[in-house]
Motif scaffolding. Structure first.
Motif, PDB file in Angstrom:
ATOM      1  N   UNK A 241      23.765  34.827  45.571  1.00 12.78           N
ATOM      2  CA  UNK A 241      24.212  36.148  45.106  1.00 12.78           C
ATOM      3  C   UNK A 241      25.300  36.032  44.041  1.00 12.78           C
ATOM      4  N   UNK A 242      25.326  37.008  43.158  1.00 14.63           N
ATOM      5  CA  UNK A 242      26.326  37.027  42.085  1.00 14.63           C
ATOM      6  C   UNK A 242      27.705  37.384  42.624  1.00 14.63           C
ATOM      7  N   UNK A 243      27.746  38.298  43.602  1.00 14.91           N
ATOM      8  CA  UNK A 243      29.029  38.697  44.202  1.00 14.91           C
ATOM      9  C   UNK A 243      28.805  39.011  45.674  1.00 14.91           C
ATOM     10  N   UNK A 244      29.664  38.459  46.528  1.00 11.01           N
ATOM     11  CA  UNK A 244      29.519  38.612  47.973  1.00 11.01           C
ATOM     12  C   UNK A 244      30.848  39.009  48.593  1.00 11.01           C
ATOM     13  N   UNK A 310      27.790  45.224  44.015  1.00 16.84           N
ATOM     14  CA  UNK A 310      28.028  44.173  45.005  1.00 16.84           C
ATOM     15  C   UNK A 310      26.685  43.698  45.552  1.00 16.84           C
ATOM     16  N   UNK A 311      26.378  42.411  45.332  1.00 15.41           N
ATOM     17  CA  UNK A 311      25.058  41.883  45.688  1.00 15.41           C
ATOM     18  C   UNK A 311      24.850  41.788  47.189  1.00 15.41           C
ATOM     19  N   UNK A 312      25.872  41.321  47.913  1.00 14.73           N
ATOM     20  CA  UNK A 312      25.690  40.973  49.322  1.00 14.73           C
ATOM     21  C   UNK A 312      26.951  41.246  50.125  1.00 14.73           C
ATOM     22  N   UNK A 313      26.772  41.792  51.324  1.00 17.17           N
ATOM     23  CA  UNK A 313      27.832  41.900  52.326  1.00 17.17           C
ATOM     24  C   UNK A 313      27.435  41.018  53.508  1.00 17.17           C
ATOM     25  N   UNK A 314      28.367  40.193  53.974  1.00 18.96           N
ATOM     26  CA  UNK A 314      28.134  39.378  55.163  1.00 18.96           C
ATOM     27  C   UNK A 314      29.174  39.743  56.219  1.00 18.96           C
ATOM     28  N   UNK A 315      28.717  40.088  57.396  1.00 19.06           N
ATOM     29  CA  UNK A 315      29.611  40.301  58.531  1.00 19.06           C
ATOM     30  C   UNK A 315      29.768  38.971  59.259  1.00 19.06           C
ATOM     31  N   UNK A 331      28.879  49.220  51.514  1.00 20.44           N
ATOM     32  CA  UNK A 331      29.542  48.822  50.276  1.00 20.44           C
ATOM     33  C   UNK A 331      28.582  48.167  49.295  1.00 20.44           C
ATOM     34  N   UNK A 332      27.395  47.784  49.743  1.00 21.49           N
ATOM     35  CA  UNK A 332      26.387  47.256  48.838  1.00 21.49           C
ATOM     36  C   UNK A 332      25.291  48.305  48.659  1.00 21.49           C
ATOM     37  N   UNK A 333      24.386  48.080  47.721  1.00 21.71           N
ATOM     38  CA  UNK A 333      23.298  49.035  47.497  1.00 21.71           C
ATOM     39  C   UNK A 333      23.739  50.337  46.889  1.00 21.71           C
ATOM     40  N   UNK A 334      24.741  50.314  46.005  1.00 19.92           N
ATOM     41  CA  UNK A 334      25.261  51.541  45.395  1.00 19.92           C
ATOM     42  C   UNK A 334      24.779  51.700  43.968  1.00 19.92           C
TER      43      UNK A 334
END
Length: 463
Positions: A241-244, A310-315, A331-334
């Motif tokens: 991903x470009x930004x995580x 934002x490409x990816x959110x990881x919990x 916060x992603x998919x905007x």
């Protein structure tokens, strides 16, 4: 619902500027709240971050300004300095066709004296955090007797951060006859109590609060105890991903994970409550400029952070609150960009996963992890950020920087990203392979014929 801006009673100057900014149709939150705001009604609106709410209350507020007065007419309260500065920038863009609109940001972490001086020269709109706004009121440098509109933005977050008493004290200084607009991602009991205390028969509007499968590829991964760091490395290596943005529940978890990512060759930084404001601002700047690939943060530290692509959110650690999980994922998919959200869980935390499933009212997708990574993972940020020792005080503008790079230095325009001109310095995002050429140009006295020191802004290294 009519989504045509032409259906609104806005000043002609605002209409023309909207077209130049590329605003063609109103987004759902704008279409829902603007007609009531323009009528002068109080509004309580539930809308997620990134839904277009700043333009919604901004256009309504700007259209009601009585320009030429010497008093502050509009006040926007935000939970964090980062959100306040983003809001200030957006309001300035929206108001640039109106004559002499003066918009000032009042936040902690910056010098008090220059803010007081700006207030003495006259300001139409103040955007700030509750602590600093209250400080100006108590010291007499800010007067709200002429206030017509108050906006409480991300009210739930301000309450979570303990600003209830500060908000109450600020509104004691405001006229009783005013318009109060409240925006919140959630409608909990505290938010409703705030509305009851400070709004008059508000119109209640709920817009765009659900995260949809169309916007976000959401998956859950069951891991073994102690396997979370390896799982993050595998997911980053697989998807590149470009930004995580990685969420942790504790500050110690943030720094430990960042150290592991840096050691594996990944551009990463931590964001948590123990950091000094300067370090926090530096990390946020680099992440927003795509000069840092992975930001590892706690929920409180990430409040006010708004990255549209934002490409990816990881919990990394599951939140015990399903609503918090929902907002992390959101916060992603905007802004019409598809996103990914990956959540790690162990057998001990399966009850939290079930609670999230009940909250989401849909079956969750549980996948197997990609193959374990062997050796280092190379994941470099696509951009670098150059810091220039000159800013607004030196009469620098974004067009000056862009012109020096593209005309004088032969750097293609598509290689230049965000240009952030601040009072004493300027930050420029630029494609990594163009950094040597850009530094050469910027350091050779080719910005308006003047020489400014320029250097590469860097992240901290692993300890």
């Amino acid at each position: 619902m009519n989504t045509d801006f032409a259906s609104l009673q806005l000043p002609d100057a605002l209409f023309g500027n909207l077209a130049s900014l590329g605003y063609e149709q109103m987004r759902p939150v704008q279409a829902a709240v603007l007609p009531d705001i323009l009528l002068g009604l109080d509004v309580i609106a539930q809308a997620k971050t990134g839904s277009g709410k700043t333009a919604a209350f901004g256009l309504g507020m700007l259209s009601r300004l009585n320009l030429g007065r010497t008093q502050v007419e509009a006040l926007v309260l935000c939970p964090t300095r980062e959100l306040a500065e983003q809001t200030t920038g957006e309001l300035r863009r929206l108001s640039r066709a109106l004559p002499n609109v003066r918009i000032l940001s009042l936040c902690g972490g910056t010098q008090f004296g220059p803010q007081r001086s700006s207030l003495q020269h006259g300001v139409d709109v103040v955007v700030g955090t509750p602590g600093r706004v209250l400080e100006h009121l108590e010291k007499g440098s800010l007067e709200l007797a002429g206030l017509r509109v108050v906006v409480l933005d991300e009210a739930d977050r301000m309450l979570d951060m303990g600003f209830k008493a500060s908000i109450a004290a600020i509104l004691e200084h405001a006229p009783a006859q005013r318009q109060t607009l409240l925006f919140s991602a959630t409608y909990n009991d505290e938010v409703r109590a705030l509305s009851r205390g400070y709004q008059r028969e508000p119109k209640e509007i709920t817009v765009d609060t659900e995260t949809t499968a169309r916007d976000i590829d959401e998956r859950f991964f069951e891991i073994q105890e102690g396997g979370a760091e390896g799982a993050v490395l595998s997911l980053l290596a697989e998807h590149q991903p470009e930004s995580t943005l990685v969420f942790c529940n504790f500050k110690a978890s943030c720094q430990k994970l960042v150290d592991s990512l840096l050691a594996a060759g990944i551009s990463a930084a931590a964001l948590h409550g123990d950091m000094e404001q300067f370090d926090r601002d530096h990390v946020l700047l680099l992440f927003a400029n795509k000069s840092c690939s992975v930001l590892v943060a706690t929920d409180v530290a990430a409040r006010g952070l708004d990255i549209k692509e934002l490409s990816l959110v990881i919990n990394f650690e599951l939140s015990p609150d399903p609503d918090v999980h929902h907002h992390r994922v959101g916060r992603t998919g905007r802004a019409d960009h598809r996103g990914m959200a990956f959540t790690l869980f162990t057998a001990r935390s399966v009850e939290r996963v079930r609670a999230i499933e009940l909250h989401a009212k849909r079956k969750l997708r549980i996948d197997g992890l990609p193959p374990r990574v062997q050796g280092r993972v190379r994941l470099l940020a696509p951009m670098a950020t150059i810091q220039i020792a000159g800013g607004r005080r030196d009469k620098l503008r974004p067009t000056d920087i862009l012109g020096a790079l593209t005309s004088e230095g032969g750097v293609p325009g598509e290689a230049v990203g965000k240009i952030d001109v601040r009072p004493a310095e300027t930050y420029v995002a630029i494609a990594r392979d163009r950094v040597p050429a850009a530094l050469s140009v910027l350091g050779a006295g080719r910005i308006k014929g003047r020489s400014f020191k320029a250097r590469l802004a860097k992240l901290a290294t692993a300890r």
